[in-house]
Enzyme design. Structure first.
Site, PDB file in Angstrom:
ATOM      1  N   HIS A 107       0.103   4.189   0.960  1.00  0.00           N
ATOM      2  CA  HIS A 107      -0.176   5.126   2.050  1.00  0.00           C
ATOM      3  C   HIS A 107       0.643   4.838   3.305  1.00  0.00           C
ATOM      4  CE1 HIS A 107      -4.307   5.786  -0.002  1.00  0.00           C
ATOM      5  NE2 HIS A 107      -3.428   6.682  -0.409  1.00  0.00           N
ATOM      6  N   HIS A 163      -5.858  -5.688   3.587  1.00  0.00           N
ATOM      7  CA  HIS A 163      -4.915  -4.591   3.782  1.00  0.00           C
ATOM      8  C   HIS A 163      -4.442  -4.559   5.232  1.00  0.00           C
ATOM      9  CE1 HIS A 163      -5.587  -2.265  -0.064  1.00  0.00           C
ATOM     10  NE2 HIS A 163      -6.503  -3.211  -0.126  1.00  0.00           N
ATOM     11  N   GLN A 183      -5.114  -0.445  -4.778  1.00  0.00           N
ATOM     12  CA  GLN A 183      -5.765  -1.610  -5.367  1.00  0.00           C
ATOM     13  C   GLN A 183      -6.520  -1.237  -6.639  1.00  0.00           C
ATOM     14  OE1 GLN A 183      -7.546  -4.037  -2.346  1.00  0.00           O
ATOM     15  NE2 GLN A 183      -8.762  -5.216  -3.785  1.00  0.00           N
ATOM     16  N   CYS A 199       0.835  -1.199   0.000  1.00  0.00           N
ATOM     17  CA  CYS A 199       0.000   0.000   0.000  1.00  0.00           C
ATOM     18  C   CYS A 199       0.874   1.255   0.000  1.00  0.00           C
ATOM     19  CB  CYS A 199      -0.896  -0.023   1.226  1.00  0.00           C
ATOM     20  SG  CYS A 199      -1.789   1.511   1.517  1.00  0.00           S
TER      21      CYS A 199
END
Length: 202
Positions: free
Chosen positions: A91, A162, A132, A89
């Protein structure tokens, strides 16, 4: 020493191995660890090797060659494939992973994919910091390009867990499902329904 290439929108910068190791040691210090203690001395080097592997999607030389074949049987029915994927991910730089379900409608007078190459494309596109939603789109775009844009339609569903949601923050199950459709799959609800039925059978 081997260098790592860091890509940005504006430039490319070479990062030396020692710069990377130093940055990892700094992070270890910041979280309260001692990078010089016995169990951690070799950890920065291990992380550097891991980064080269799991972020290979930034390196064009790892882009898979996508084999296509003449559609000699003039197949125009759905071709379905599924498998697992792993990504990171963008972030929080934590993993997300799960299963993908892919289908396409070949052009009867065009070419068809070597279906084993789908997994390679998924793996390559996933091997960088991702969302995603964007991952779905990039996979389809690469496969469509390999067929010169002649396929009648593509579909993909990616189910992911996640860890940025499971390990931190609200700490729920972190499950997320994303779909992306083009061509016939986008226009034909019956075809989408057939695809989703195949997904549920897996």
């Amino acid at each position: 020493m081997e260098t790592l290439i860091t890509n940005t929108q504006d430039n490319q910068r070479k990062v030396t191995e020692e710069e990377l190791l130093s940055a990892i040691r700094t992070i270890m210090l910041a979280i309260g660890e001692d990078p010089e203690r016995e169990g951690l001395i070799d950890t920065p080097a291990r992380i550097a090797r891991m980064y080269r592997e799991i972020f290979r999607g930034y390196k064009p030389e790892y882009k898979p060659a996508i084999t296509t074949f003449t559609n000699s049987a003039h197949t125009s029915e759905m071709v379905f494939d599924s498998g697992e994927y792993f990504s990171m991910c963008e972030h929080h730089m934590l993993p997300f992973f799960g299963k993908y379900y892919f289908a396409y409608i070949p052009n009867a007078d065009g070419r068809i994919l070597g279906i084993s190459k789908v997994a390679r494309v998924v793996s390559y596109c996933a091997a960088k910091l991702q969302l995603q939603e964007r991952l779905c789109r990039e996979i389809i775009e690469m496969l469509s390009e390999a067929l010169d844009g002649t396929a009648c339609g593509f579909a993909i569903v990616m189910k992911g867990k996640h860890l940025c949601k499971s390990m931190r923050g609200i700490r729920n199950d972190g499950d997320m499902t994303v779909s992306y459709f083009t061509g016939a799959f986008k226009e034909d609800s019956d075809l989408r329904r057939e695809f989703f039925n195949m997904v549920q059978m897996q």
